[in-house]
Motif scaffolding. Structure first.
Motif: not given
Length: 406
Positions: A272-276
């Motif tokens: 999983g990838t999360l980018v602000e």
């Protein structure tokens, strides 16, 4: 038509049939068949065929006759390309010192079309625009296919091939050519020219195996998927991205995240990838077992709970089935989830771009379950310490630390 059909249709010897021939072609232009036109004019069917197609020379009898083609009338409707009449109009108005925009409005064209026409087809030495010479240059430039720029220059071809071998992207090679050869326009190409030389069949300008040195690794271009071929998702109670707060769209307020999965070999593993959105800060979500809805929900809850409350405002995801438990995630974290429209990856563009960068660490077609939590944190830290042009060459970690300090 003021032509009268002959009453007597006897053989008339070597009489010139100029009027009959003109009437025959006039009928043909009106859509009348050749047989019917011959009957109306009063000539033999073979005569009409000979007028259209010409005839070969007979030994000792007559000379060869070339085929007779009536000149087609100029098209009256709108055309994609400039015609000679348009170029004459441009030349006349230029002599009157009329502006480009005024000429474009008179011809119903874009100002850039007129400007480009004058720049490309004017005289190379004195800069004057002559309509008939411009028409000749345009006609000479129109035939296809054209030889590629890379295939015509061995120096250019070797430079591109050497840097593709070093795994440079086509865009990096284009900028390097302009820096290395600033005063040689024949050595300047666009990145699309390089892609065409690699992918287009039959050109042979670059070695086909060099396509595997591209970051995509593809030996040929992959067509875009059509939206109507996508399978509909069945995620209950979705809230679309159009209902997301306006503060998330302009990236002024931090705490709005974009998320997705990067998939491993045979779709059996994922990360999983999360980018602000404001700082482009990356967080990786460890999914060691599977990427079902329950596993994704639990891993996301564990990851985002490490953030301070003011950096947990919203999450934007695509319509993947792994987010079927988005309501349970919102209850556990108080973070609303918004879903993108089908086939609209630009609605979470920062995440898409980051996923492409992460493929250097986690290549496609590999088993992603072998990577430990420590490995994921190291890859995220390296990516967060890389300066970004969109941040004024600050790193995401530096930008996030400033926000936390404030």
């Amino acid at each position: 038509m003021d032509f009268e059909v002959r009453k007597e249709r006897q053989r008339q010897g070597p009489k010139k049939l100029d009027r009959e021939r003109a009437a025959y072609f006039q009928l043909m232009q009106q859509g009348v068949s050749s047989q019917e036109a011959c009957r109306i004019v009063g000539i033999n069917l073979r005569t009409g065929k000979r007028w259209r197609n010409g005839s070969h020379a007979n030994v000792g009898r007559k000379k060869a006759a070339p085929p007779i083609y009536q000149e087609a009338p100029p098209p009256s409707g709108p055309s994609r390309y400039l015609r000679e009449a348009d170029r004459i109009h441009i030349a006349d108005r230029l002599r009157e010192r009329t502006t480009i925009r005024a000429i474009a409005a008179e011809l119903g064209r874009s100002p850039s079309t007129i400007s480009r026409e004058i720049r490309r087809n004017r005289h190379p030495t004195n800069g004057q625009y002559r309509p008939h010479a411009a028409q000749a240059r345009a006609d000479a430039r129109r035939p296809r296919p054209k030889p590629g720029k890379i295939g015509q220059s061995a120096e250019l071809r070797d430079f591109v091939q050497d840097h593709l071998t070093l795994r440079w992207s086509p865009e990096q090679i284009c900028h390097a050519l302009r820096i290395r050869f600033p005063s040689r326009p024949e050595m300047h190409v666009t990145h699309e020219t390089i892609y065409q030389a690699l992918y287009v069949q039959g050109r042979g300008e670059l070695r086909r195996e060099l396509a595997r040195a591209l970051r995509s690794g593809r030996a040929r271009r992959r067509p875009h998927r059509q939206a109507y071929k996508r399978q509909p998702r069945s995620i209950p109670n979705m809230v679309m991205v159009s209902d997301r707060p306006a503060e998330a769209d302009d990236r002024a307020v931090p705490g709005h995240w974009e998320g997705d999965l990067i998939i491993g070999k045979d779709h059996k593993s994922a990360i999983g990838t999360l980018v602000e959105r404001t700082t482009r800060y990356v967080m990786l979500v460890h999914l060691p077992i599977d990427h079902s809805a329950a596993s994704t929900r639990d891993a996301l809850v564990e990851t985002v709970q490490t953030l301070p409350p003011h950096l947990r405002r919203s999450l934007t995801w695509d319509q993947g089935s792994e987010m079927a438990a988005h309501q349970a995630f919102t209850i556990a974290t108080d973070i609303p989830v918004y879903f993108c429209n089908p086939a609209s990856p630009w609605q979470r563009g920062s995440n898409e771009n980051t996923n492409g960068l992460l493929r250097q660490y986690f290549p496609k077609g590999t088993d992603l379950s072998v990577h430990t939590r420590k490995h994921l944190d190291a890859a995220a830290a390296e990516l967060n310490s890389r300066p970004r042009k969109t941040l004024g060459w600050e790193t995401p970690a530096e930008r996030l630390s400033k926000l936390l300090a404030a």
